[in-house]
Design an enzyme around this catalytic site. Structure first.
Site, PDB file in Angstrom:
ATOM      1  N   ARG A   1       3.712  -1.076  -5.745  1.00 36.81           N
ATOM      2  CA  ARG A   1       5.105  -1.532  -5.759  1.00 36.81           C
ATOM      3  C   ARG A   1       5.655  -1.834  -4.370  1.00 36.81           C
ATOM      4  NH1 ARG A   1       4.539   0.539 -10.041  1.00 36.81           N
ATOM      5  NH2 ARG A   1       3.704   2.316  -8.943  1.00 36.81           N
ATOM      6  N   THR A   2       5.498  -0.887  -3.465  1.00 35.22           N
ATOM      7  CA  THR A   2       6.203  -1.032  -2.186  1.00 35.22           C
ATOM      8  C   THR A   2       5.718  -2.268  -1.425  1.00 35.22           C
ATOM      9  OG1 THR A   2       6.391   1.356  -2.149  1.00 35.22           O
ATOM     10  CG2 THR A   2       6.931   0.212  -0.129  1.00 35.22           C
TER      11      THR A   2
ATOM     12  N   LYS B   1     -11.272   1.162  13.844  1.00 35.47           N
ATOM     13  CA  LYS B   1     -11.989   1.256  15.123  1.00 35.47           C
ATOM     14  C   LYS B   1     -11.337   2.288  16.032  1.00 35.47           C
ATOM     15  CE  LYS B   1     -12.750  -3.728  14.979  1.00 35.47           C
ATOM     16  NZ  LYS B   1     -12.181  -4.951  15.543  1.00 35.47           N
TER      17      LYS B   1
ATOM     18  N   ARG C   1       3.440   1.470   6.101  1.00 34.78           N
ATOM     19  CA  ARG C   1       3.133   2.703   5.362  1.00 34.78           C
ATOM     20  C   ARG C   1       1.917   3.336   6.020  1.00 34.78           C
ATOM     21  NH1 ARG C   1       2.893   3.808  -0.968  1.00 34.78           N
ATOM     22  NH2 ARG C   1       5.124   3.875  -0.486  1.00 34.78           N
TER      23      ARG C   1
ATOM     24  N   HIS D   1      10.883   7.887   2.791  1.00 28.41           N
ATOM     25  CA  HIS D   1      10.617   6.612   2.118  1.00 28.41           C
ATOM     26  C   HIS D   1      11.987   5.971   1.870  1.00 28.41           C
ATOM     27  CE1 HIS D   1       8.815   3.548  -0.117  1.00 28.41           C
ATOM     28  NE2 HIS D   1       8.304   4.203  -1.143  1.00 28.41           N
TER      29      HIS D   1
END
Lengths: 309, 146
Positions: free
Chosen positions: A54-55, A83, A104, A133
């Site tokens: 969703r986000t 890396k 995120r 959030h």
């Protein structure tokens, strides 16, 4: 003034700034075509170090619907993080390409590090581990404002895992800033809200709240029911889980006791805590909530970029 | 009662909570001092019951923020020519930077090498500090503060 700012914690926004974002989101809902070119020529970077449905899609769709472009990655393995690149260096690089970023990351506080290393590009926290959030909170607020017409004088029920659910903590802290709201906290003893929410936010602020162990005993008085998932592994003992598990599943039977204009919200994904039979009830608002999430992100992107339509 | 001579020029760190003197002694690096230092433990005190005192026969640079974090009860007296020229009462600092580290394994500071550890005072009454990044409450480790 939101232009050029970062959004890391829902508490970064004043009540007036929240109103400003929600008002714009509501204007976009009414006349989406008016905003279809608002971000033409602008680029959003979606930096997703862990999977999200969703986000990420909501952020990307928001920018595309504003006429902007999107770049980014959807898992750490497809970025230079694999890396060993630091968040600070990734942000310094992305800032050379994009106008705004949504990030995120599984580590708590990562968004604050990103913001501290971005000189001109606004950074939106799209979830930093179990911490903040903020766009989920804005989504919840827009849904409530659209469907209830106000963010004040509401009896807000929160049900399920109130201990570990970050969306629950943010929503309580934010709605506690609006006048006249009271809270009904429904959870097993193991999963009650943390002490700091009860003591520092609710008790200290003189905000009325009651605690229940069973949803069926609390549902009748609610204007809003915010459901979250109770995971079996969160219980200390199997007996408690078996005794209480059905109390945190919303079904048509329990919904009979609720007000006719109550709304049911859920941050999604839903597993089994809301029976599928509830989806067809007009009070079920969780899929509309996902759509409001896109609108509120459109408004937020516009505000942080300082663009008008 | 033990007697320690007054100092001519230097610093007296008084009202240290009994038992914390050794941490301050180590933090200030006084074990390597080339000047006279008196470290007195468990001194009877009307206000505190017992306390620790440090007398340093030299003027040294002290970070009051860090000292206030280790023990907010401390009083610092600066002495010159056997006279008190300054008295400072410490308190808990609002922020602490680069002194303690976050113990939350899920915190970004556990992997991001260039990040400076920062804490803010979240509850003065309970002397609670939280990590500026993840908001985890600081739990002292034996070796801290460095």
């Amino acid at each position: 003034m939101l232009k050029g700012r970062h959004l890391i914690d829902p508490m970064d926004l004043s009540i007036e700034e929240i109103d400003e974002v929600l008002e714009l989101a509501q204007r976009i809902i009414r006349e989406p075509e008016r905003f279809s070119s608002a971000c033409r020529g602008r680029i959003l970077a979606t930096l997703f170090y862990e999977p999200s449905t969703r986000t990420r899609l909501s952020f990307e769709t928001a920018m595309l619907r504003l006429g902007g472009e999107v770049i980014g990655f959807s898992e750490a393995s497809s970025s230079s993080a694999s890396k060993g690149e630091s968040v600070a260096d990734t942000i310094r690089t992305v800032e050379c390409y994009a106008d705004i970023a949504a990030m995120r990351h599984p580590k708590e506080g990562s968004a604050r590090v990103a913001a501290a290393n971005s000189r001109t590009m606004p950074v939106i926290n799209a979830g930093d581990g179990g911490h903040h959030h903020p766009t989920q909170t804005l989504t919840d607020l827009l849904t409530i404002r659209e469907l209830k017409g106000t963010l004040e004088d509401l009896t807000v029920g929160l049900c399920g895992d109130l201990k570990f659910g970050r969306t629950v903590h943010s929503l309580i802290k934010t709605l506690a800033r609006f006048r006249g709201n009271s809270f009904t906290l429904i959870s097993p003893p193991e999963l009650k809200v943390p002490d700091y929410i009860r003591d520092e936010v609710l008790a200290r602020g003189g905000i009325p709240f009651v605690e229940y162990e069973r949803l069926e005993n609390a549902i009748a008085s609610l204007d809003i029911l915010y459901m979250t998932r109770v995971q079996r592994e969160r219980f200390f003992n199997e007996d408690d889980y078996l005794r209480l598990k059905n109390s945190y599943i919303l079904d048509a039977e329990k919904l009979k006791k609720a007000k006719s204009d109550m709304i049911v919200l859920h941050p999604l994904p839903r597993v089994n805590e809301i029976a599928v039979e509830v989806d067809s009830d007009p009070r079920a608002a969780y899929f509309r909530q996902a759509k409001y999430g896109m609108y509120v992100r459109m408004a937020l992107i516009m505000k942080l970029l300082g663009v008008e339509a | 009662m033990m007697t320690i001579n007054a100092i001519k020029k230097g610093i007296v760190i008084d009202h240290i909570t009994a038992g914390r003197g050794i941490r301050i002694f180590k933090y200030l690096g006084l074990d390597k001092a080339k000047f006279t230092v008196a470290f007195i433990m468990n001194v009877p005190s009307v206000k505190m019951g017992t306390k620790d005192i440090l007398k340093i026969e030299n003027v040294i640079d002290i970070d009051y923020t860090v000292l206030g974090f280790i023990d907010p009860n401390i009083t610092i007296t600066v002495i010159d020519e056997e006279k008190v020229i300054k008295k400072i009462k410490l308190s808990l600092p609002d922020r602490v930077e680069g002194v303690i580290s976050c113990s939350n394994p899920r915190c970004i500071t556990s992997i991001e090498q260039e990040v400076v550890q920062r804490f803010y005072l979240s509850d003065r009454k309970r002397a609670t500090y939280r990590c500026e990044y993840c908001d985890e409450i600081y739990s002292p480790k034996a070796q801290e503060p460095v």
